[in-house]
Design a protein around this motif. Structure first.
Motif, PDB file in Angstrom:
ATOM      1  N   GLY A 276       0.781  -1.227   0.000  1.00 30.71           N
ATOM      2  CA  GLY A 276       0.000   0.000   0.000  1.00 30.71           C
ATOM      3  C   GLY A 276       0.812   1.277   0.000  1.00 30.71           C
ATOM      4  N   ALA A 277       2.158   1.154  -0.075  1.00 34.46           N
ATOM      5  CA  ALA A 277       2.980   2.366  -0.053  1.00 34.46           C
ATOM      6  C   ALA A 277       2.947   3.057  -1.412  1.00 34.46           C
ATOM      7  CB  ALA A 277       4.415   2.005   0.311  1.00 34.46           C
ATOM      8  N   PRO A 278       2.867   4.412  -1.440  1.00 41.36           N
ATOM      9  CA  PRO A 278       2.919   5.125  -2.721  1.00 41.36           C
ATOM     10  C   PRO A 278       4.306   5.014  -3.362  1.00 41.36           C
ATOM     11  CG  PRO A 278       2.843   6.682  -0.884  1.00 41.36           C
ATOM     12  CD  PRO A 278       2.697   5.313  -0.301  1.00 41.36           C
ATOM     13  N   ALA A 294       7.271   7.257   4.847  1.00 42.71           N
ATOM     14  CA  ALA A 294       6.742   7.316   6.215  1.00 42.71           C
ATOM     15  C   ALA A 294       7.677   7.954   7.237  1.00 42.71           C
ATOM     16  CB  ALA A 294       6.369   5.901   6.680  1.00 42.71           C
ATOM     17  N   SER A 295       8.830   8.470   6.806  1.00 41.38           N
ATOM     18  CA  SER A 295       9.752   9.109   7.758  1.00 41.38           C
ATOM     19  C   SER A 295       9.297  10.547   8.025  1.00 41.38           C
ATOM     20  CB  SER A 295      11.159   9.125   7.173  1.00 41.38           C
ATOM     21  OG  SER A 295      11.167   9.886   5.976  1.00 41.38           O
ATOM     22  N   ALA A 296       9.942  11.195   8.993  1.00 41.53           N
ATOM     23  CA  ALA A 296       9.657  12.606   9.251  1.00 41.53           C
ATOM     24  C   ALA A 296       9.983  13.429   8.000  1.00 41.53           C
ATOM     25  CB  ALA A 296      10.473  13.098  10.441  1.00 41.53           C
ATOM     26  N   GLY A 297      11.044  12.999   7.280  1.00 43.29           N
ATOM     27  CA  GLY A 297      11.412  13.685   6.039  1.00 43.29           C
ATOM     28  C   GLY A 297      10.297  13.598   5.007  1.00 43.29           C
ATOM     29  N   ALA A 298       9.681  12.406   4.911  1.00 46.41           N
ATOM     30  CA  ALA A 298       8.592  12.211   3.947  1.00 46.41           C
ATOM     31  C   ALA A 298       7.384  13.058   4.330  1.00 46.41           C
ATOM     32  CB  ALA A 298       8.212  10.731   3.896  1.00 46.41           C
ATOM     33  N   ILE A 299       7.099  13.135   5.632  1.00 48.35           N
ATOM     34  CA  ILE A 299       5.958  13.938   6.096  1.00 48.35           C
ATOM     35  C   ILE A 299       6.223  15.427   5.833  1.00 48.35           C
ATOM     36  CG2 ILE A 299       4.726  14.667   8.189  1.00 48.35           C
ATOM     37  CD1 ILE A 299       5.107  11.714   9.147  1.00 48.35           C
ATOM     38  N   LEU A 336       1.719   2.498   7.707  1.00 53.46           N
ATOM     39  CA  LEU A 336       2.739   1.813   6.895  1.00 53.46           C
ATOM     40  C   LEU A 336       3.828   1.220   7.784  1.00 53.46           C
ATOM     41  CD1 LEU A 336       2.983   4.480   4.045  1.00 53.46           C
ATOM     42  CD2 LEU A 336       1.921   2.212   3.871  1.00 53.46           C
ATOM     43  N   ILE A 337       4.248   1.985   8.800  1.00 46.84           N
ATOM     44  CA  ILE A 337       5.284   1.478   9.713  1.00 46.84           C
ATOM     45  C   ILE A 337       4.735   0.278  10.494  1.00 46.84           C
ATOM     46  CG2 ILE A 337       6.745   2.057  11.705  1.00 46.84           C
ATOM     47  CD1 ILE A 337       6.718   4.991  10.596  1.00 46.84           C
TER      48      ILE A 337
END
Ligand SMILES: [Zn+2]
Length: 424
Positions: A276-278, A294-299, A336-337
């Motif tokens: 389900g990950a983009p 899903a990391s802080a960087g991605a957010i 996701l995590i």
């Protein structure tokens, strides 16, 4: 393949050997005795005899030697059974040596000086950018560590009746870096966010600078180890998942020791893809890696769209304020995590999964989301006794793990052997 017939015997199988051979070498005995005292398993000569499985005279000689060399000291007495006189209680000596610690992250480093009794003599947090390359970063770390040690000396002098504080040697240096490392050779291995660091002799350089053994470890492994050793022994195997600018993992086995894998890459979970990950592009060149989505960087990237990413600090601020877009992004990331954690829980059957890193500290949403998906996805046998929680040590987990590695290195057969060779 058919099973071998009785005429075709099985190939020879390897039976495991004990970790220590029966060599009665001075360094092996001294290391065994010192580690038993350090662990608290045996803290008097009488207790050490059965714990080490050595003769009374051998233990007595080893203890005297360790007292003589300054690694152990007598720290009061402990009562003995019956009416015997109280026995000397042995402990690692705070004056037995310093261990220098550096937990280097992508943009800052926690540095500390500890003694063998685990007392933190000085500690600081400095800005460093790993993108500046190994020479600039290590020069800054070396300078800061040397200054920290200077600042720790007056404290030592105050508590030292003999006034020989300045003579306390540096016994080990431990450094953690935010990328894959080969701990055996003491070099980083193709770290994606650290240009110029591949194969740089980090441990050899620090060893030369401070004239003692140096240990290089991955930063998430250090956190995992620190966390595991701050908790009761039944909390291992412990899986540490760090959710920060990137995503990484570390595994401490049942015996309380880090699992490195064949090449030191074990736990490098940031580049695993989950259902389900983009298809977001990742720094590693693949798409859809958990770190890319899903990391802080991605957010930070998502919240900044269509413009540039918002600063990571601002992600934390938005979360703390309960900003709806930030909370929604964290919930999605947590799902996701959680999928990844469920898979890892099946594979490792950990007693505890610890979620750490800046994002978990900023909001409970992350832990809540990971928990709900992981418990739902993983089967009951693997989750029956599982504790899934936030870090207990927070940003100091890395320094705690480095303390453990450093002191255990000082007490290793190898280091004690060096000590004997140097002064004999
Ligand atoms: Zn990747």
């Amino acid at each position: 393949m058919l099973p071998p017939s009785p005429q075709e015997p099985l190939p020879p199988l390897r039976l495991s050997a004990p970790p220590l051979s029966g060599r009665i070498e001075a360094a092996v005995t001294l290391s065994t005795v010192a580690r038993l005292v350090a662990s608290g398993a045996a803290v008097s000569k009488a207790d050490l005899v059965p714990a080490a499985g050595l003769a009374r005279t051998t233990v007595s000689t080893a203890v005297d030697e360790l007292l003589d060399r300054g690694l152990l000291h007598v720290d009061g007495t402990r009562p003995t059974a019956g009416r015997g006189r109280p026995a000397d209680r042995l402990a690692l000596s705070p004056r037995g040596g310093h261990v220098l610690l550096a937990d280097v992250g992508a943009s800052s480093a926690h540095l500390a000086v500890v003694d063998l009794s685990q007392r933190v003599l000085a500690r600081t947090h400095v800005a460093v950018d790993v993108r500046d390359g190994p020479d600039a970063v290590l020069r800054a770390v070396e300078t800061e560590l040397a200054q920290l040690r200077e600042s720790a000396l007056p404290l030592l002098r105050g508590g030292a009746p003999t006034g020989r504080a300045a003579g306390v040697p540096v016994r080990a240096v431990v450094i953690g870096l935010p990328g894959p490392v080969d701990g055996t050779r003491g070099v980083p291995v193709r770290p994606p966010i650290m240009p110029g660091w591949h194969a740089y002799p980090v441990a050899a350089r620090l060893s030369r600078t401070f004239g003692c053994p140096a240990v290089l470890e991955n930063d998430v492994n250090l956190r995992a180890l620190g966390e595991a050793r701050a908790l009761p022994a039944d909390q291992t195997p412990l899986l540490f998942v760090k959710v920060g600018t990137g995503i990484g993992g570390g595994l401490v086995g049942r015996e309380g020791v880090l699992h490195h894998g064949a090449d030191g890459a074990a736990g490098d979970i940031g580049h695993v893809r989950v259902r389900g990950a983009p298809d977001d592009a990742c720094v590693c060149g693949n798409v859809g890696c958990i770190e890319a989505v899903a990391s802080a960087g991605a957010i930070a990237r998502r919240l900044g769209e269509p413009g540039p990413p918002v600063p990571i600090d601002e992600v934390r601020t938005l979360l703390a304020r309960g900003d709806p877009a930030a909370v929604a992004a964290v919930r999605e990331a947590a799902g996701l995590i959680g999928e990844l954690v469920a898979t890892l829980v099946h594979f490792y059957n950990p007693a505890r999964v610890t979620i750490g890193g800046g994002l978990s500290a900023a909001s409970d949403e992350l832990l809540a989301g990971v928990r709900s998906v992981a418990y739902q996805r993983a089967l009951p046998l693997a989750t029956r006794n599982l504790v899934l929680t936030n870090s207990v040590l927070g940003e100091y987990a890395g320094l705690a793990g480095a303390t453990v590695l450093g002191i255990e290195r000082v007490l290793s057969t190898e280091s004690i052997g060096l000590l004997l060779a140097r002064s004999d």
